[in-house]
Scaffold this active site. Structure first.
Site, short mmCIF file in Angstrom:
data_model
loop_
_atom_site.label_atom_id
_atom_site.label_comp_id
_atom_site.label_asym_id
_atom_site.label_seq_id
_atom_site.Cartn_x
_atom_site.Cartn_y
_atom_site.Cartn_z
N GLY A 1 -17.53 -93.48 116.59
CA GLY A 1 -17.62 -94.75 117.31
C GLY A 1 -17.47 -95.91 116.34
O GLY A 1 -17.98 -95.85 115.20
N LYS B 1 -13.40 -83.65 106.40
CA LYS B 1 -14.83 -83.93 106.18
C LYS B 1 -15.46 -82.78 105.40
O LYS B 1 -16.26 -83.00 104.48
CB LYS B 1 -15.54 -84.09 107.53
CG LYS B 1 -15.10 -85.30 108.30
CD LYS B 1 -15.78 -85.37 109.65
CE LYS B 1 -15.29 -86.60 110.40
NZ LYS B 1 -16.06 -86.89 111.59
#
Ligand SMILES: NC(=O)c1ccc[n+]([C@@H]2O[C@H](COP(=O)([O-])OP(=O)(O)OC[C@H]3O[C@@H](n4cnc5c(N)ncnc54)[C@H](OP(=O)(O)O)[C@@H]3O)[C@@H](O)[C@H]2O)c1
Length: 350
Positions: free
Chosen positions: A331, A213
């Site tokens: 999620g 990331k």
């Protein structure tokens, strides 16, 4: 808009439910008639140019996976978008194929974005030559808008001077649980059951997922860096990760848990909190750094709860203040919601 969904697990499954539920609302609000023309997992592909019945496609026979062939079939349909919700390491070649065929690409998969620099540039050249959209907002912050605000600032001539973030909703969740007295193994099992971890949770614990990331963010602000340039300190001790490589992750979790417990206890005693941070500082000798950090309790990252992630952007114009973006960082459902937003963006960009 015709979508080919590549990878239909946690994120892809939530995406299909959202498309089913929101089809009429998206058509009305955005003027986008969203059809899923093809879906692949590792075992097979379902294809119907008129749009698959998302409630029943699994009951129909699947054909063997031929992603380039399916992309070619998609390219013949109006407004084609290839959507990667897999963790396939070699998907960059598919993106290039898609761009050459005139297909836009939306991805939640970080791996194709962290290739060595030469390959990365080749991918971006293919995208520019195609004039098709390439959206990957969810690769950094799940549903958090991070890349779009960065692009907006760069477009206006501003310069990003520092990015600091707690980028992993998963490691945030684990740190939070450990601080509440839950051992690492139980916390990790819980995170896996909730769909927060990477398909291989070793990618979270090694820090490699956060390093990816950080690399995506660093490239986004124009740094010519590769994976080897990231200074990476893992979430659990490097020697345990090495052992896990030969004996499996489960065999080292108890020892890793003891180490983390001690760190969290010491931090607590001195008014600090364990967080796994990424820092991108273009002026530093090592501009991309990722690792555990004991932050004072008044630090914004110390107040994160559960899967919350945080990104603080400092720019030439914003200094001495930072633009702070904070919210759920992992999620299946939140990530799918970001992927859906990127699909609508890709459709509108044409
Ligand atoms: N979960 C999150 O919170 C989150 C957040 C941001 C980004 N992401 C990213 O989103 C992606 C998907 O994550 P997930 O949690 O949904 O993983 P997952 O539940 O393991 O699902 C992955 C899906 O991709 C398919 N797949 C894997 N390799 C493939 C290949 N080579 N060809 C075709 N299909 C392939 C799998 O097929 P089978 O079912 O046949 O195995 C499965 O359907 C990952 O890249 C992850 O890093 C996840």
């Amino acid at each position: 808009v015709h979508v080919y969904l590549y990878g239909c697990g946690n994120v892809g499954g939530h995406l299909l439910s959202m498309v089913s539920e929101r089809h009429a609302a998206i058509a009305e609000r955005d003027g986008v008639d969203l059809r899923v023309a093809a879906i692949s997992n590792r075992r097979g592909t379902w294809l119907d140019p008129a749009g698959l019945d998302l409630a029943r496609f699994r009951e129909t026979p699947a054909r063997p996976v031929d992603a380039p062939g399916t992309i070619d079939a998609l390219a013949r349909l109006p407004v084609p978008v290839f959507v990667d919700c897999s963790a396939a390491p070699d998907a960059a070649a598919l993106y290039e194929h898609a761009f050459r065929a005139g297909v836009s690409v939306v991805t939640a998969n970080k791996l194709p974005l962290v290739q060595p620099l030469a390959e990365h540039r080749q991918l971006l050249c293919a995208q520019r030559a195609s004039a098709r959209g390439f959206f990957y907002e969810t690769t950094v912050g799940a549903d958090l808008p991070v890349l779009a605000p960065i692009a907006d600032r760069i477009r206006s001539g501003d310069r990003i001077t520092r990015i600091e973030g707690s980028l992993s909703g998963t490691l945030g969740f684990l740190s939070d649980k450990i601080a509440r007295g839950v051992d690492l193994e139980a916390a990790l099992t819980d995170a896996q059951a909730r769909g927060y971890t990477e398909p291989d949770p070793g990618e979270d614990l090694s820090g490699r997922d956060v390093a990816r990331k950080a690399l995506i963010l660093a490239r986004e602000i124009g740094l010519a860096v590769s994976a080897d340039d990231v200074a990476l300190e893992p979430f659990i001790a490097a020697e345990l990760l090495e052992l896990a490589g030969s004996r499996g992750l489960a065999s080292v979790l108890a020892r890793a848990s003891d180490g983390l417990d001690a760190t969290v206890r010491d931090a607590h005693a001195s008014g600090r909190t364990l967080r796994y941070l990424a820092v991108i500082d273009p002026a530093a000798a090592r501009p991309v750094r990722v690792g555990p950090s004991l932050v004072p309790n008044e630090h914004p990252a110390a107040t994160l709860r559960g899967t919350e992630a945080l990104v603080a952007l400092t720019t030439e114009r914003s200094a001495p203040y930072a633009v702070v973006i904070r919210g759920p960082g992992a999620g299946g459902a939140v990530t799918a919601s970001g992927v859906l937003a990127d699909i609508v963006r890709a459709a509108s960009a044409r």
